[in-house]
Design an enzyme around this catalytic site. Structure first.
Site, mmCIF file in Angstrom:
data_model
loop_
_atom_site.group_PDB
_atom_site.id
_atom_site.type_symbol
_atom_site.label_atom_id
_atom_site.label_comp_id
_atom_site.label_asym_id
_atom_site.label_seq_id
_atom_site.Cartn_x
_atom_site.Cartn_y
_atom_site.Cartn_z
ATOM 1 N N GLU A 172 0.823 -1.219 0.000
ATOM 2 C CA GLU A 172 0.000 0.000 0.000
ATOM 3 C C GLU A 172 0.855 1.266 0.000
ATOM 4 O O GLU A 172 1.016 1.922 1.035
ATOM 5 C CB GLU A 172 -0.954 0.013 1.204
ATOM 6 C CG GLU A 172 -2.083 -0.992 1.107
ATOM 7 C CD GLU A 172 -3.095 -0.852 2.242
ATOM 8 O OE1 GLU A 172 -2.869 -0.042 3.168
ATOM 9 O OE2 GLU A 172 -4.124 -1.562 2.199
ATOM 10 N N GLU A 261 -6.069 -7.532 -0.890
ATOM 11 C CA GLU A 261 -6.504 -7.328 0.495
ATOM 12 C C GLU A 261 -7.852 -6.611 0.513
ATOM 13 O O GLU A 261 -8.029 -5.586 -0.148
ATOM 14 C CB GLU A 261 -5.481 -6.486 1.264
ATOM 15 C CG GLU A 261 -5.866 -6.200 2.714
ATOM 16 C CD GLU A 261 -4.829 -5.339 3.427
ATOM 17 O OE1 GLU A 261 -3.613 -5.557 3.190
ATOM 18 O OE2 GLU A 261 -5.221 -4.440 4.194
#
Length: 340
Positions: A172, A261
């Protein structure tokens, strides 16, 4: 002539719709089918257009579970738990989330053993495994590109010959100054080159800006390489129509997307289980053939963990209904194709 052209267009549109609607009909989404594991059936994965496909070029959707940070909940990264997720939960995929900060790899390379345990269990069990370089607190992947190349060089040399392997090279990326053009893409190009020197075929997934929520930005300036996909993350209580619009834009531009995710909760990991929104996302992913890993296998007591607080303290698997959180009960049903 005008009527004839209109008729041809109408027939063509119907045939196109029919082919699209039947595009994924052969994917049973089973971890084990007729005694064969998902890797035995699908083999070497490949990207064709925007689809993840099996060795024969047929589109497939992988579904499974992500670990929580291996430095905290690495006890679940073992053959017993991963095997239970395959056999009882119908998981085709395990994601080994190796944080690089917050007590992770940059503090101690010993955490790497949790990754190798995961990979070797997945190979033995015949499921796919995501090796995740979990960029989060460090924000800019370029800050530790040399360490990333060293890590992925080792992983790809050791395991690159196995079709089970999927590389997620930056979880991320985040921060106002961390852009696709200046940070993420140049980082990815370096790491991809390192992996491809050892492993020319396995799928590589690249993170996207703003905590991997902007795949359309990557799609506008894609990486020139084969078998590359782009990450999207969502949490059902926080993300919705706007985020799905971004994904649709990325797909329209020709970028293959993989959700490495997602959670049933708010982005914080708590706030309760948002079942209606979760099922909207699951329908969207199925319609667009987007593979996913759910967050996460832990017993810390947060709403996005599949286990109840302090359940299975030894990481043995074999869970009963009373061991599961509300999140875990829902995810198990989704994976087992008991709810859509």
């Amino acid at each position: 002539m005008k009527l004839f052209k209109t008729a041809i267009f109408t027939v063509s549109a119907v045939l196109l719709f029919a082919s699209c609607s039947n595009k994924y009909k052969n994917d049973t989404k089973l971890a084990v089918e007729d005694g064969k594991t998902v890797v035995e059936r699908y083999g070497q994965l490949q990207v064709i257009g925007t689809d993840l496909c099996n060795k024969d070029g047929q589109p497939v959707q992988l579904r499974g579970m992500s670990s929580h940070g291996l430095q905290w909940y690495g006890k679940f990264a073992n053959e017993n738990v991963i095997g239970w997720l395959r056999d009882d939960w119908n998981c085709q995929l395990w994601r080994a989330a190796m944080y690089i900060s917050e007590g992770g790899y940059l503090s101690s390379k010993a955490i790497k053993t949790r990754v190798t345990d995961s990979v070797e269990a997945a190979i033995k069990l015949g499921i796919y495994v995501i090796i995740d370089w979990h960029v989060l607190g460090t924000k800019d992947p370029l800050a530790h590109v040399e360490q990333a190349k060293e890590f992925f060089d080792e992983m790809s040399k050791t395991y690159g010959s196995y079709p089970n392997i999927i590389y997620e090279i930056c979880n991320e990326p985040n921060g106002e100054k961390v852009t696709w053009k200046d940070s993420i893409k140049p980082y990815a190009e370096q790491v991809i080159k390192t992996i491809r020197a050892n492993d020319p075929n396995n799928i590589i997934i690249v993170g996207t800006p703003v905590w991997s929520s902007q795949p359309q930005l990557a799609a506008k300036d894609p990486i020139k390489a084969d078998n590359i996909m782009y990450t999207v993350h969502f949490y059902a209580g926080t993300h919705g129509k706007t985020d799905r619009k971004n994904i649709k834009e990325a797909l329209k531009l020709g970028a293959p997307v993989f959700c490495t995710e997602w959670g049933t909760t708010m982005a914080s990991g708590d706030g309760g289980v948002f079942e209606k929104s979760t099922l909207e996302w699951m329908k969207f992913f199925e319609e667009n053939n987007i593979s996913w890993a759910n967050w996460a296998v832990n017993n810390k007591g947060e709403d996005s963990g599949i286990l109840g607080f302090n359940k299975d303290r030894d990481g043995k698997g074999g869970w009963t209904e009373k061991d599961l959180s509300p999140d875990g009960k829902l995810i198990r049903k989704i994976l087992r194709n008991e709810i859509k």
